[in-house]
Design a protein around this motif. Sequence first.
Motif, PDB file in Angstrom:
ATOM      1  N   ASP A   1       0.783  -1.302  -0.016  1.00 17.69           N
ATOM      2  CA  ASP A   1       0.012  -0.118  -0.019  1.00 17.69           C
ATOM      3  C   ASP A   1       0.764   1.136  -0.056  1.00 17.69           C
ATOM      4  OD1 ASP A   1       0.858   0.062   2.716  1.00 17.69           O
ATOM      5  OD2 ASP A   1      -1.040  -0.112   3.502  1.00 17.69           O
ATOM      6  N   GLN A   2       2.219   1.047   0.296  1.00 19.60           N
ATOM      7  CA  GLN A   2       3.046   2.224   0.007  1.00 19.60           C
ATOM      8  C   GLN A   2       3.936   2.163  -1.127  1.00 19.60           C
ATOM      9  OE1 GLN A   2       4.823   2.710   3.904  1.00 19.60           O
ATOM     10  NE2 GLN A   2       3.207   1.815   5.063  1.00 19.60           N
ATOM     11  N   ILE A   3       4.012   1.072  -1.933  1.00 21.07           N
ATOM     12  CA  ILE A   3       4.924   0.970  -2.892  1.00 21.07           C
ATOM     13  C   ILE A   3       5.043   1.937  -3.849  1.00 21.07           C
ATOM     14  CG2 ILE A   3       3.731  -0.456  -4.618  1.00 21.07           C
ATOM     15  CD1 ILE A   3       6.925  -1.600  -3.021  1.00 21.07           C
ATOM     16  N   LYS A   4       3.828   2.669  -4.170  1.00 25.79           N
ATOM     17  CA  LYS A   4       4.179   3.649  -5.309  1.00 25.79           C
ATOM     18  C   LYS A   4       4.908   4.811  -4.879  1.00 25.79           C
ATOM     19  CE  LYS A   4      -0.088   2.849  -7.986  1.00 25.79           C
ATOM     20  NZ  LYS A   4      -1.258   3.040  -8.582  1.00 25.79           N
ATOM     21  N   ASN A   5       5.227   5.041  -3.566  1.00 27.37           N
ATOM     22  CA  ASN A   5       6.166   5.890  -2.881  1.00 27.37           C
ATOM     23  C   ASN A   5       7.393   5.295  -2.808  1.00 27.37           C
ATOM     24  OD1 ASN A   5       4.093   8.024  -2.984  1.00 27.37           O
ATOM     25  ND2 ASN A   5       3.240   6.788  -0.906  1.00 27.37           N
ATOM     26  N   PHE A   6       7.791   4.122  -2.894  1.00 25.51           N
ATOM     27  CA  PHE A   6       9.136   3.801  -2.907  1.00 25.51           C
ATOM     28  C   PHE A   6      10.263   4.037  -4.040  1.00 25.51           C
ATOM     29  CE2 PHE A   6      12.071  -0.177  -3.178  1.00 25.51           C
ATOM     30  CZ  PHE A   6      12.515   0.096  -1.990  1.00 25.51           C
ATOM     31  N   VAL A   7      10.898   4.953  -3.643  1.00 25.53           N
ATOM     32  CA  VAL A   7      11.559   5.925  -4.695  1.00 25.53           C
ATOM     33  C   VAL A   7      12.691   4.726  -5.542  1.00 25.53           C
ATOM     34  CG1 VAL A   7      13.474   7.360  -4.900  1.00 25.53           C
ATOM     35  CG2 VAL A   7      11.720   7.788  -3.183  1.00 25.53           C
ATOM     36  N   PRO A   8      13.173   3.885  -5.031  1.00 27.19           N
ATOM     37  CA  PRO A   8      14.108   3.090  -5.862  1.00 27.19           C
ATOM     38  C   PRO A   8      13.398   2.452  -7.056  1.00 27.19           C
ATOM     39  CG  PRO A   8      14.572   2.655  -3.776  1.00 27.19           C
ATOM     40  CD  PRO A   8      13.267   3.417  -3.771  1.00 27.19           C
ATOM     41  N   TRP A   9      11.855   2.152  -7.138  1.00 27.89           N
ATOM     42  CA  TRP A   9      11.065   1.605  -8.204  1.00 27.89           C
ATOM     43  C   TRP A   9      10.449   2.581  -8.904  1.00 27.89           C
ATOM     44  CZ3 TRP A   9       8.129  -3.179  -5.895  1.00 27.89           C
ATOM     45  CH2 TRP A   9       9.079  -4.138  -5.538  1.00 27.89           C
TER      46      TRP A   9
END
Length: 377
Positions: free
Chosen positions: A321-329
Motif C-alpha cells: 500500500d506504500q509501494i508507489k512511494n518507494f523511490v528506487p522503483w
Amino acid sequence: MDSSRLVAASLLLLITTSLAAVISNPAQPCVPGQCKPPNCRCAGVDIPGGLTPSKTPQIVLISFDDGLRTQDYEGFYASVFNGRKNPNGCQIGLTFFASHYYTNYALLEDINKQCGYEMAVHTIDHNTNSLTTKEEYTGEIMGMKEILCMWGNVSSNSVRGFRAPFLATNEAEIQVLYDNKFLYEASMSTDTMYWPFTLDYKSPLCNAPATCPNNAYPGLWIVPVINLQQKSGYPCNMLDACTDPQSNQDWIDLLTNNFNAHYNGNRAPMGIYAHSSWFYRGQGRDGVLKTFLDKLATMQDVFVITHAQMLDWVRNPTPLDQIKNFVPWNCSPRPQPRCDYHSPGCLNWYADSGYLLSTCTTPCPRVFPQYGNLGGN
C-alpha cells in the motif's frame, strides 16, 4: 628424519598454512539478533520486514546471460519486453549478465540508457570454473566491468552484480566480488524459496557446481537461483535446462505453476533465467513469454524488476500500500545514448581475432579489446 618424510612434512605444513590463509574469517551460523537490515540478513524463507504475503509485492526477475546480440534483441527482446509497465506505471526491468564476445556495445548502451535495463558481469571470456584462481577471476570480473564502462558507457557504480559462467562458483570468485565492493552474486541454485541474504554468516547453498564460501563476507548479497520445478520432479535452474515442456503450452504451464508457488507461498522473488539460444530451440517461444507477462500485467501486486531494484526492496521492505512511494522503483528521466546503435561511432571487423566491435565510443581501437588489453591498444 629421512628425505621423503621431510618432504611430506613440508607439504603438510604448506597446505595447512595455505588453508589458514584462505580461511581467514570463518563463516559462523547466523545470529538473527546481530544481523540487521539494510546490510545484513540471515538465510531464510521469512519475508523481509516481517511482512505478510498479502502485503508483499511479488517480484519477478528476468535475466539473460552471455553476449548481447542485435539479432536477439530485434528478434525477441524488444517485442517481448519493451514498453511493458509495472503497476506503478514504470517500464519493467531486465538484468543482462554480459560477457564480452558477440556483445554489441552500442545496443547495450541504448537499452541501458533508454530502458533502464541493468548491466551486470558474466566475465570476459566465459571460461571460469570452480578451479579458477583469484588472480584470474580478478582479471575476468573487473576486466568485464571496465569493458562495460569503456565500450558500453555504463556507469561504474551501476555495475553491481555477477553471475558465474555455468553457475560454477568458488571462494576466489566470492573474495574478488567482496574486495571490489560488488553488491550481489547470483549463481547459487536451490529448491528452497530463500529470500536473498548476505554472506556475513554461513550460506546454506552448497549445491554443485556452486561451492559454499568458507569465509564470511559482510554485506555481500546472495541472490538465490530458485529452481523451476517440473512435473517430472526434475528441477531446472534456467529455461535452457528444462526438459519437460514439449509444446508452448507446456512452457506457459511451467512458468505459471512456478509463479503460483511463489505467489501463494512466501513470495520470494521468482527468477526466469535464460540464454538467447532458448528462443531458437522452438517456434513461438517469444509468444510463451508474452502470454505469461500479459497475465502478470493484470495483477496489481506483481513487479518485474532488475536484480538491483529487488535488493533495494529487500534492504528496505515496503508494504504494497506504500509501494508507489518507494523511490528506487519510481520512474526517472532516462538519459540518451551517445549514438543510434544502427549507426555506431565505431563499427569495425577485426580479421585477426574474428570479432566485430560496435560501440558509440570513438575512435575505434587498434585491435579488438580482450583480456589483458581492454583498450585494444
